[in-house]
Design a protein around this motif. Sequence first.
Motif, short mmCIF file in Angstrom:
data_model
loop_
_atom_site.label_atom_id
_atom_site.label_comp_id
_atom_site.label_asym_id
_atom_site.label_seq_id
_atom_site.Cartn_x
_atom_site.Cartn_y
_atom_site.Cartn_z
N LEU A 32 0.84 -1.21 0.00
CA LEU A 32 0.00 0.00 0.00
C LEU A 32 0.87 1.25 0.00
O LEU A 32 0.54 2.25 -0.66
CB LEU A 32 -0.94 -0.01 1.20
CG LEU A 32 -1.87 1.21 1.33
CD1 LEU A 32 -2.68 1.43 0.05
CD2 LEU A 32 -2.82 1.04 2.53
N ALA A 33 1.99 1.20 0.71
CA ALA A 33 2.92 2.34 0.68
C ALA A 33 3.43 2.57 -0.74
O ALA A 33 3.57 3.71 -1.19
CB ALA A 33 4.09 2.08 1.63
N GLY A 34 3.69 1.47 -1.46
CA GLY A 34 4.10 1.60 -2.85
C GLY A 34 3.03 2.24 -3.71
O GLY A 34 3.31 3.07 -4.58
N ALA A 35 1.78 1.85 -3.48
CA ALA A 35 0.66 2.43 -4.24
C ALA A 35 0.52 3.92 -3.92
O ALA A 35 0.22 4.73 -4.81
CB ALA A 35 -0.63 1.69 -3.92
N ILE A 36 0.71 4.29 -2.66
CA ILE A 36 0.65 5.70 -2.28
C ILE A 36 1.75 6.48 -2.99
O ILE A 36 1.50 7.57 -3.55
CB ILE A 36 0.78 5.85 -0.75
CG1 ILE A 36 -0.45 5.25 -0.05
CG2 ILE A 36 0.94 7.33 -0.36
CD1 ILE A 36 -0.31 5.16 1.46
N SER A 37 2.94 5.94 -3.01
CA SER A 37 4.06 6.61 -3.69
C SER A 37 3.83 6.71 -5.18
O SER A 37 4.29 7.66 -5.83
CB SER A 37 5.36 5.85 -3.40
OG SER A 37 5.65 5.83 -2.02
N ALA A 38 3.10 5.73 -5.74
CA ALA A 38 2.81 5.74 -7.18
C ALA A 38 1.67 6.67 -7.53
O ALA A 38 1.38 6.88 -8.71
CB ALA A 38 2.50 4.33 -7.65
N GLY A 39 0.98 7.20 -6.51
CA GLY A 39 -0.06 8.19 -6.77
C GLY A 39 -1.48 7.67 -6.81
O GLY A 39 -2.40 8.43 -7.11
N HIS A 40 -1.68 6.38 -6.49
CA HIS A 40 -3.06 5.88 -6.47
C HIS A 40 -3.35 5.08 -5.20
O HIS A 40 -4.04 4.08 -5.22
CB HIS A 40 -3.38 5.05 -7.72
CG HIS A 40 -2.30 4.06 -8.08
ND1 HIS A 40 -1.42 4.27 -9.12
CD2 HIS A 40 -1.96 2.87 -7.54
CE1 HIS A 40 -0.59 3.24 -9.20
NE2 HIS A 40 -0.90 2.38 -8.25
N GLY A 41 -2.81 5.56 -4.08
CA GLY A 41 -3.01 4.87 -2.82
C GLY A 41 -4.45 4.91 -2.34
O GLY A 41 -4.93 3.94 -1.73
N ILE A 42 -5.15 6.01 -2.57
CA ILE A 42 -6.54 6.14 -2.11
C ILE A 42 -7.40 5.07 -2.77
O ILE A 42 -8.17 4.36 -2.11
CB ILE A 42 -7.09 7.55 -2.40
CG1 ILE A 42 -6.30 8.58 -1.61
CG2 ILE A 42 -8.57 7.62 -2.10
CD1 ILE A 42 -6.64 10.03 -1.97
N ALA A 43 -7.27 4.93 -4.09
CA ALA A 43 -8.05 3.93 -4.81
C ALA A 43 -7.62 2.52 -4.44
O ALA A 43 -8.45 1.62 -4.27
CB ALA A 43 -7.91 4.14 -6.32
N ALA A 44 -6.31 2.32 -4.29
CA ALA A 44 -5.81 0.98 -3.95
C ALA A 44 -6.33 0.51 -2.61
O ALA A 44 -6.70 -0.66 -2.44
CB ALA A 44 -4.28 0.98 -3.96
N ALA A 45 -6.37 1.42 -1.63
CA ALA A 45 -6.88 1.05 -0.31
C ALA A 45 -8.34 0.62 -0.39
O ALA A 45 -8.74 -0.39 0.20
CB ALA A 45 -6.72 2.22 0.66
N ALA A 46 -9.14 1.38 -1.13
CA ALA A 46 -10.56 1.06 -1.25
C ALA A 46 -10.77 -0.27 -1.97
O ALA A 46 -11.57 -1.12 -1.53
CB ALA A 46 -11.28 2.18 -1.99
N VAL A 47 -10.05 -0.47 -3.06
CA VAL A 47 -10.20 -1.72 -3.82
C VAL A 47 -9.78 -2.91 -2.99
O VAL A 47 -10.45 -3.96 -3.00
CB VAL A 47 -9.37 -1.65 -5.13
CG1 VAL A 47 -9.31 -3.02 -5.82
CG2 VAL A 47 -9.99 -0.62 -6.08
N ALA A 48 -8.69 -2.79 -2.25
CA ALA A 48 -8.20 -3.92 -1.45
C ALA A 48 -9.21 -4.33 -0.38
O ALA A 48 -9.47 -5.52 -0.18
CB ALA A 48 -6.87 -3.56 -0.80
N VAL A 49 -9.79 -3.35 0.30
CA VAL A 49 -10.75 -3.66 1.36
C VAL A 49 -12.01 -4.30 0.78
O VAL A 49 -12.49 -5.32 1.27
CB VAL A 49 -11.10 -2.39 2.17
CG1 VAL A 49 -12.21 -2.70 3.18
CG2 VAL A 49 -9.87 -1.86 2.89
#
Length: 248
Positions: free
Chosen positions: A128-145
């Motif tokens: 998730l930290a990688g997704a945040i650094s890549a600029g789409h952490g907000i969406a990644a967190a929602a999709v994962a949950v």
Amino acid sequence: MIADALKMAVGTLTTVRVPAPGVIDRRVAGGAMVLGPLAVVPLAAVASLIVFLGELIGLPAFASAALALGAVALGSRGLHLDGLADTADGLGASYDRARALEVMRRGDSGPTGIATLVLALLVQVGALAGAISAGHGIAAAAVAVVAGRGVLSLCCARGVPSARPEGLGATVAGSVPVWAAALVFAVLAGAAALVLPWWQGLAAVALGYLAASALLARCVQRLGGVTGDVLGGCVEVSVAGILLASSF
């Protein structure tokens, strides 16, 4: 039936207080597993909000990821994390099915379970930290949950047996029609493709389902079917897979 199924899903998968279902039978239980992704939308919103606020105030990506996933664990009573640890202990305890199930039933975590839990959390938070650094952490967190709970319908699809004659696994095992489980996957993959880069969204959900399927197949082979712990373990490995695919 739908109202009871949603109440069961919310009450089982989150700490949100809802009235008890009027009836809990296999039909309601199957509906609850199908509606699992909908039930955890509030947890997904909280995780995404934490990531957003972390970015807003300049928190390190790893810290934001840890706080977001910690909030999700708190909001689900750590249910799935406990299931992952117990499943790992059971699979690592003995090739004797009864012995493995007894280890899982005890609920205390041994070295195998603790190591598995720590590694899974490190993968989730790091990804998730990688997704945040890549600029789409907000969406990644929602999709994962949300998509991580989608695998519950896969694990409870018709043909998947229960490892025990009692417990949550016995209530929900085989309660979801195969077409419904496939529909949940298609909807989640489509939604992920809209909020992430389309190819990454599809890959994330596919990898999450693949990870859950691998653990499910192993548990059916070794334990004879699913238990509540196995369902929780499948959710957590799915979340890890989804976040890994979203991390770049």
